[in-house]
Design a protein around this motif. Structure first.
Motif, PDB file in Angstrom:
ATOM      1  N   ILE A  53       2.327 -32.101   2.861  1.00  0.00           N
ATOM      2  CA  ILE A  53       3.472 -32.274   2.223  1.00  0.00           C
ATOM      3  C   ILE A  53       4.219 -30.712   2.453  1.00  0.00           C
ATOM      4  O   ILE A  53       5.641 -31.057   2.844  1.00  0.00           O
ATOM      5  CB  ILE A  53       3.256 -32.197   0.739  1.00  0.00           C
ATOM      6  N   ARG A  54       4.377 -29.428   2.119  1.00  0.00           N
ATOM      7  CA  ARG A  54       4.788 -28.595   2.217  1.00  0.00           C
ATOM      8  C   ARG A  54       5.033 -28.641   3.598  1.00  0.00           C
ATOM      9  O   ARG A  54       6.633 -27.573   3.817  1.00  0.00           O
ATOM     10  CB  ARG A  54       3.898 -27.902   1.916  1.00  0.00           C
ATOM     11  N   MET A  57       7.962 -30.385   4.058  1.00  0.00           N
ATOM     12  CA  MET A  57       9.529 -29.794   2.703  1.00  0.00           C
ATOM     13  C   MET A  57      10.289 -28.564   3.720  1.00  0.00           C
ATOM     14  O   MET A  57      11.569 -28.786   3.167  1.00  0.00           O
ATOM     15  CB  MET A  57       8.200 -29.102   1.814  1.00  0.00           C
ATOM     16  N   PRO A  61      13.473 -30.935   1.533  1.00  0.00           N
ATOM     17  CA  PRO A  61      12.593 -30.041   0.163  1.00  0.00           C
ATOM     18  C   PRO A  61      12.685 -30.739  -0.841  1.00  0.00           C
ATOM     19  O   PRO A  61      11.822 -29.906  -1.854  1.00  0.00           O
ATOM     20  CB  PRO A  61      13.544 -28.822   0.184  1.00  0.00           C
ATOM     21  N   SER A  62      13.449 -32.079  -0.686  1.00  0.00           N
ATOM     22  CA  SER A  62      12.925 -32.622  -2.111  1.00  0.00           C
ATOM     23  C   SER A  62      11.810 -33.142  -2.290  1.00  0.00           C
ATOM     24  O   SER A  62      10.991 -33.751  -3.292  1.00  0.00           O
ATOM     25  CB  SER A  62      13.941 -34.023  -2.259  1.00  0.00           C
ATOM     26  N   LEU A  63      11.002 -33.087  -0.860  1.00  0.00           N
ATOM     27  CA  LEU A  63       9.328 -33.406  -1.066  1.00  0.00           C
ATOM     28  C   LEU A  63       8.203 -33.559  -2.135  1.00  0.00           C
ATOM     29  O   LEU A  63       8.902 -32.259  -2.648  1.00  0.00           O
ATOM     30  CB  LEU A  63       8.372 -33.640  -0.086  1.00  0.00           C
ATOM     31  N   VAL A  64       7.910 -34.452  -2.887  1.00  0.00           N
ATOM     32  CA  VAL A  64       7.108 -34.052  -3.747  1.00  0.00           C
ATOM     33  C   VAL A  64       5.349 -34.807  -3.853  1.00  0.00           C
ATOM     34  O   VAL A  64       5.356 -35.914  -3.736  1.00  0.00           O
ATOM     35  CB  VAL A  64       7.520 -34.637  -5.316  1.00  0.00           C
ATOM     36  N   SER A  67       5.494 -38.867  -2.571  1.00  0.00           N
ATOM     37  CA  SER A  67       6.576 -39.052  -1.478  1.00  0.00           C
ATOM     38  C   SER A  67       5.762 -39.853  -0.708  1.00  0.00           C
ATOM     39  O   SER A  67       6.970 -40.566   0.246  1.00  0.00           O
ATOM     40  CB  SER A  67       7.698 -37.965  -1.413  1.00  0.00           C
ATOM     41  N   THR A 114      14.309 -37.158   7.896  1.00  0.00           N
ATOM     42  CA  THR A 114      13.379 -36.023   8.841  1.00  0.00           C
ATOM     43  C   THR A 114      13.571 -36.886  10.559  1.00  0.00           C
ATOM     44  O   THR A 114      13.216 -36.219  11.461  1.00  0.00           O
ATOM     45  CB  THR A 114      12.329 -36.070   8.059  1.00  0.00           C
TER      46      THR A 114
END
Length: 143
Positions: A53-54, A57, A61-64, A67, A114
């Protein structure tokens, strides 16, 4: 090869981004209680790593956690080394890897924003062999 669960994610309807509910009940042969994907054939509980996930990001950048519609977000456990049939001890539960990756549906919000999605290659799907309570902070390891 051990790590931990950092999020337990659920959504009441398919197509929604899952929210971190911190804990839940995995039901044998079904999945995460209350989650829209519970009972879906061999894809009862999905996992993805926070490390992956990072990576995404950097583009969004809003991914948590949640997601990617995963149920369990892991950290410090190399999901890429798993193969179908491997068993995972997650807290008091036992999961069996049933599928690696999946076709990304064209409506995926992450893909729309993306141009790529990690679930097709990085997502792990499991069947619940032994149910029980699961929560953020639980360990994940090969059984």
């Amino acid at each position: 090869m051990g790590g931990k669960i950092i999020a337990v994610c659920s959504a009441p309807e398919k197509g929604m981004i899952k929210k971190d509910v911190r804990e839940g009940e995995l039901i044998e042969g079904i999945g995460l209680k209350g989650d829209a994907h519970a009972g879906f054939m061999h894809r009862q509980v999905s996992l993805i790593s926070m490390e992956d996930i990072r990576t995404m990001m950097a583009k969004l950048p809003s991914l948590v956690p949640g997601s990617f519609a995963e149920n369990l977000t892991t950290e410090g456990f190399d999901l890429s080394q798993l193969k179908i049939g491997d068993r995972l001890k997650v807290g008091e539960t036992l999961l069996e890897v049933s599928q690696i990756g999946k076709e990304c549906h064209s409506g995926c919000e992450v893909f729309k924003q993306t141009g790529e999605c990690i679930m097709p290659k990085k997502g792990i799907f499991t069947k619940v062999i032994k149910g029980g309570h699961v929560k953020a902070g639980d360990t994940i390891e090969l059984a």
